[in-house]
Design an enzyme around this catalytic site. Structure first.
Site, PDB file in Angstrom:
ATOM      1  N   GLN B 126       1.388  19.782  56.235  1.00 31.00           N
ATOM      2  CA  GLN B 126      -0.037  19.803  56.548  1.00 31.00           C
ATOM      3  C   GLN B 126      -0.761  18.676  55.823  1.00 31.00           C
ATOM      4  O   GLN B 126      -0.777  18.666  54.586  1.00 31.00           O
ATOM      5  CB  GLN B 126      -0.625  21.161  56.122  1.00 31.00           C
ATOM      6  CG  GLN B 126      -2.112  21.303  56.359  1.00 31.00           C
ATOM      7  CD  GLN B 126      -2.660  22.608  55.791  1.00 31.00           C
ATOM      8  OE1 GLN B 126      -2.118  23.146  54.835  1.00 31.00           O
ATOM      9  NE2 GLN B 126      -3.733  23.115  56.367  1.00 31.00           N
ATOM     10  N   TYR B 128      -4.071  17.578  55.027  1.00 29.04           N
ATOM     11  CA  TYR B 128      -5.510  17.858  54.960  1.00 29.04           C
ATOM     12  C   TYR B 128      -6.154  17.178  53.752  1.00 29.04           C
ATOM     13  O   TYR B 128      -6.906  16.250  53.875  1.00 29.04           O
ATOM     14  CB  TYR B 128      -5.744  19.373  54.869  1.00 29.04           C
ATOM     15  CG  TYR B 128      -5.886  20.087  56.191  1.00 29.04           C
ATOM     16  CD1 TYR B 128      -5.201  19.663  57.324  1.00 29.04           C
ATOM     17  CD2 TYR B 128      -6.711  21.200  56.314  1.00 29.04           C
ATOM     18  CE1 TYR B 128      -5.333  20.330  58.531  1.00 29.04           C
ATOM     19  CE2 TYR B 128      -6.853  21.873  57.522  1.00 29.04           C
ATOM     20  CZ  TYR B 128      -6.158  21.434  58.624  1.00 29.04           C
ATOM     21  OH  TYR B 128      -6.297  22.103  59.801  1.00 29.04           O
ATOM     22  N   SER B 129      -5.845  17.684  52.544  1.00 25.55           N
ATOM     23  CA  SER B 129      -6.531  17.213  51.335  1.00 25.55           C
ATOM     24  C   SER B 129      -6.281  15.739  51.083  1.00 25.55           C
ATOM     25  O   SER B 129      -5.214  15.204  51.401  1.00 25.55           O
ATOM     26  CB  SER B 129      -6.038  17.996  50.116  1.00 25.55           C
ATOM     27  OG  SER B 129      -6.453  19.335  50.184  1.00 25.55           O
ATOM     28  N   GLU B 244      -4.533  30.391  58.708  1.00 22.22           N
ATOM     29  CA  GLU B 244      -4.038  30.143  57.355  1.00 22.22           C
ATOM     30  C   GLU B 244      -4.366  31.347  56.474  1.00 22.22           C
ATOM     31  O   GLU B 244      -3.645  31.663  55.542  1.00 22.22           O
ATOM     32  CB  GLU B 244      -4.679  28.870  56.785  1.00 22.22           C
ATOM     33  CG  GLU B 244      -4.169  28.506  55.389  1.00 22.22           C
ATOM     34  CD  GLU B 244      -4.661  27.154  54.895  1.00 22.22           C
ATOM     35  OE1 GLU B 244      -5.404  26.487  55.630  1.00 22.22           O
ATOM     36  OE2 GLU B 244      -4.284  26.787  53.769  1.00 22.22           O
ATOM     37  N   SER B 383     -10.300  26.879  47.557  1.00 24.26           N
ATOM     38  CA  SER B 383     -10.293  27.486  46.219  1.00 24.26           C
ATOM     39  C   SER B 383     -11.137  28.762  46.228  1.00 24.26           C
ATOM     40  O   SER B 383     -11.959  28.976  47.124  1.00 24.26           O
ATOM     41  CB  SER B 383     -10.872  26.508  45.193  1.00 24.26           C
ATOM     42  OG  SER B 383     -12.267  26.402  45.371  1.00 24.26           O
ATOM     43  N   ASN B 384     -10.939  29.597  45.219  1.00 27.55           N
ATOM     44  CA  ASN B 384     -11.697  30.845  45.157  1.00 27.55           C
ATOM     45  C   ASN B 384     -13.203  30.584  45.027  1.00 27.55           C
ATOM     46  O   ASN B 384     -14.015  31.408  45.452  1.00 27.55           O
ATOM     47  CB  ASN B 384     -11.180  31.724  44.018  1.00 27.55           C
ATOM     48  CG  ASN B 384      -9.849  32.373  44.391  1.00 27.55           C
ATOM     49  OD1 ASN B 384      -9.242  32.019  45.404  1.00 27.55           O
ATOM     50  ND2 ASN B 384      -9.410  33.327  43.596  1.00 27.55           N
TER      51      ASN B 384
END
Lengths: 364, 398
Positions: B126, B128-129, B244, B383-384
């Protein structure tokens, strides 16, 4: 002043790359750096004058170990401190002088599987002719491989858990009766599980009267590890603050987000609490043995464990993925902070001890 | 609400359990249970076993080789597989790209790529980042410029999980800089063997190299590898995220990890008794067990809502936060349980072919590494903090 010398030395000679190379390398420390530190007389600060040093107060130990924590130093100071403090009690001044001078790497071999109190010793020593032989296994002895001398706690009478019947022995690790299984620690440095199979040993101090010396060693170790944790926390705080100021997301430095600001504020105040715990412990350290003194040491180690974990986890989280990378010094500080809780008893152990000591004090 | 299986669901659960007993290799389950590292061959082996049974693509319709299961059946399967210590299904091809192609892909794309995902021809990762686009994903800069019947891609992706094994990468790329940053993003499938791609491993704090940087220098990608319309990538990315985040609570995996933790706590000793009888440790254990039982029901409530026709939206953010905190707490207790013996780190002991005597208890070797490695749970996949932002906006309306 000695702390200032140490800080300069670490900055010049043991920056993080050099530290990591040594810490995760074959020897688990840097012998050349250790020799230089001996020349500088650093270990002398850990001992009083009558033991050949020039310090030895609680604050001397705390200040030095805080610096070691700041530099994430893996050199074998903890073994010197603990073995040295024990030998000071037993009165073995010749050996002690070599340790204070940094000539000998000495490992304090005490911990055993499933043991958590000072007297939880199952390793046995028995008379053989005019000497002694040791039988059993010690675990996760810091620098157990690099050590040229082992100070081993063993039982000469009684059963595991009994305070009487515990003795201290010097053992030559090159004896065929000694098997050392060394490994790298996850936070750097090396330790060893050490097996003794009728290994010849020299008794130091009185037979069966070693508990006081072991406690002296352990107390100093608790103070040292608490202070080391504090030093590491302070560096983590600075690294994280710097990251919040510089990392840009959504067009601004992430330190502009209030949710993160408040978490950073929490870190700051918890680290100040940890500093105060070290101060309490360092002050109590110089007092005569008492449950109040022992409680202050337990409180400091408990605090180092609890806040150390929080600081490590929060700092990694505030950094995001980059905080988990080997490349960043932060990850190595985080590992050390968490692993300090796996040495000389974790936060639960010291919390329970704190409670028990309070109960004893009330009952007396 | 009814927390019990219906008769059909109970029968299905038995069928899954029987399958796992028959087909899940003991060697793989032991690795998962004790936290040892799974290699590429291990993951491929488990995929092949599931594919043979037709149970690999649990989100796909039957006509494309999926199971056609509803949300409850999927949950039962995931729960039972986790409790049996089955390796997780690699999400990139099966759970991420698959649903995207089914929704946005052309017939030709579906016919070409979907079977190859199932049979393992293509290992997907993947993209993405980026270094400057983590939580702020829409700020991504990797560019794709049209040149005849190709796109030319330049830029860098990071945190690319298992890219070292990948044949293909699905990427978010920038195809337009003129308007809102979300509006200039496209979804592109790129062959990892293309000239101009370089993969560099990122070493994590536990020594493991499971994530990578992927560099693109003038990489030519055929236009038929565009999924959906040009500049529709953000819509696709958001759609993919809902997949996801399925099973994001990880209830089964946490229950399994908790069982393993208890087994260790029964054998480790503290204060002259079993660790599980130490009051402070027992309290820690009880807290996380209660938290997990509560979350299991929260998870079922979200599933029930989805089964009733609702789409899990911001609720999945709740599950992600709570699920990762619980899992991390279990890994924390697991390392604590080994005391001094959590500290030795012999990396080879986590890999195949290590036959030496363990240092300390057999299970101690991966405990600390697992704790440190699982810090990633609260960082990746949004992230949370990002999840809390979603809850703040979508549920609280602040």
């Amino acid at each position: 002043m000695i702390a200032e010398t140490l800080r300069r030395f670490v900055a010049d000679e043991l920056p993080i790359d050099a530290r990591n190379k040594a810490a995760y390398g074959e020897r688990g420390h840097d012998p050349a750096a250790w020799a230089r530190l001996a020349e500088l007389g650093i270990a002398g600060a850990l001992f009083p004058e009558d033991a050949g040093g020039f310090g030895g107060h609680g604050f001397d130990i705390a200040v030095l170990f805080e610096e070691l924590g700041r530099g994430l130093v893996v050199e074998p100071f903890l073994g010197s401190l603990m073995a040295g403090r024990a030998l000071a009690v037993t009165g073995d001044h010749d050996r002690l002088a070599a340790i204070v001078a940094g000539e000998t790497i000495v490992a304090f071999a005490h911990d055993e599987a499933g043991a958590d109190e000072v007297a939880d010793i199952a390793v046995r020593a028995d008379r053989a002719g005019d000497g002694w032989r040791i039988e059993g296994t010690k675990i996760v002895v810091p620098h157990g491989e690099a050590a040229g001398l082992l100070l081993v706690t063993a039982r000469t009478a009684g059963e595991a858990g009994e305070r009487d019947g515990v003795s201290l022995f010097l053992v030559d690790p090159s004896d065929p009766g000694v098997t050392r299984r060394g490994y790298t620690n996850i936070d750097g440095g090396r330790s060893a599980d050490i097996g003794f199979d009728a290994a010849p040993a020299t008794l130091v101090g009185g037979e069966g009267a070693g508990a006081a010396a072991i406690e002296a060693a352990t107390d100093a170790g608790l103070l040292a590890l608490s202070a080391e944790a504090l030093g590491a926390m302070e560096v983590v705080r600075d690294l994280t603050l710097d990251y919040l100021r510089t990392r840009q997301q959504f067009g601004v430095a992430i330190g502009k987000f209030q949710a993160l600001q408040h978490r950073m504020a929490d870190l700051l105040l918890e680290i100040e609490q940890a500093r105060s715990a070290v101060i309490n412990a360092a002050a109590a350290f110089d007092e005569p043995t008492s449950s109040a003194r022992s409680r202050a040491l337990a409180a400091a180690k408990y605090t180092a464990g609890r806040i150390g974990r929080m600081v490590a986890e929060e700092a990694v989280q505030l950094h995001g993925g980059i905080g988990m990378t080997w490349e960043l010094p932060l990850s190595h500080y985080a590992k050390r902070l968490v692993m300090i809780d796996h040495q000389l008893g974790d936060e639960d152990h010291h919390l329970a001890r704190y409670i028990a000591l309070g109960r004893d004090a009330q009952g007396s | 609400m009814n927390l019990n299986d219906t008769a059909e669901q109970a029968a299905f659960r038995l069928e899954v359990q029987q399958f796992l007993r028959d087909k899940l290799p003991r060697r793989l389950a032991d690795k998962v249970r004790t936290g040892r590292r799974l290699g590429k061959a291990d993951m491929e082996e488990w995929h092949a076993i599931l594919n043979e049974r037709g149970w690999l693509a649990t989100h796909w319709p039957r006509e494309w080789g999926g199971t056609g299961w509803d949300v409850v059946e999927r949950h039962i399967f995931e729960e039972e597989a986790a409790l049996a210590y089955a390796p997780r299904i690699l999400p990139f091809g099966i759970n991420m790209l698959g649903p995207v192609l089914l929704k946005f892909g052309t017939d030709a794309q579906k016919r070409h790529w979907l079977p190859r995902i199932l049979d393992g021809t293509d290992w997907w990762c993947q993209g993405y980042s980026e270094p400057g686009a983590g939580s702020d994903l829409a700020g991504l800069k990797t560019s794709a410029v049209r040149d005849g019947d190709h796109y030319v891609v330049n830029g860098q992706k990071t945190w690319t999980t298992l890219a070292q094994y990948a044949d293909m990468i699905f990427c978010l790329v920038r195809t337009d800089n003129s308007g809102k940053k979300q509006d200039g993003i496209s979804f592109l499938l790129i062959d990892m063997r293309s000239p101009g791609i370089e993969v560099r491993p990122i070493r994590l704090l536990d020594g493991e190299a499971e994530v990578n940087e992927v560099f693109f220098t003038d990489v030519r990608v055929p236009v038929e590898n565009l999924v959906g319309e040009e500049n529709q990538g953000w819509t696709i990315a958001k759609y993919l995220l809902t997949y996801e985040r399925t099973n994001i609570a990880g209830v089964g995996a946490s229950q399994a990890a908790l069982e393993q933790l208890k087994a260790v706590a029964r054998t480790q000793r503290r204060g002259g008794r079993a660790l599980i009888d130490d009051p402070l440790f027992a309290a820690r254990l009880a807290r996380v067990e209660i938290d997990l039982a509560n979350m299991a029901t929260t998870n079922l409530r979200v599933i029930a809502a989805a089964a009733g026709g609702g789409a899990p939206g911001a609720e999945s953010s709740m599950l992600k936060i709570k699920g990762t905190i619980i899992r991390q707490e279990i890994t924390d207790l697991y390392r604590r349980a080994f005391g001094a013996h959590a500290r030795p780190f012999v990396e080879e002991a986590l890999e195949d072919g290590w036959n030496e005597e363990p240092i300390g208890p057999d299970e101690a070797a991966p405990a600390a590494a697992g704790y440190f490695n699982n810090r990633k749970l609260s960082i990746f996949g949004g992230s949370n903090e990002i999840q809390k932002g979603i809850i703040t906006k979508a549920i609280l309306g602040l």
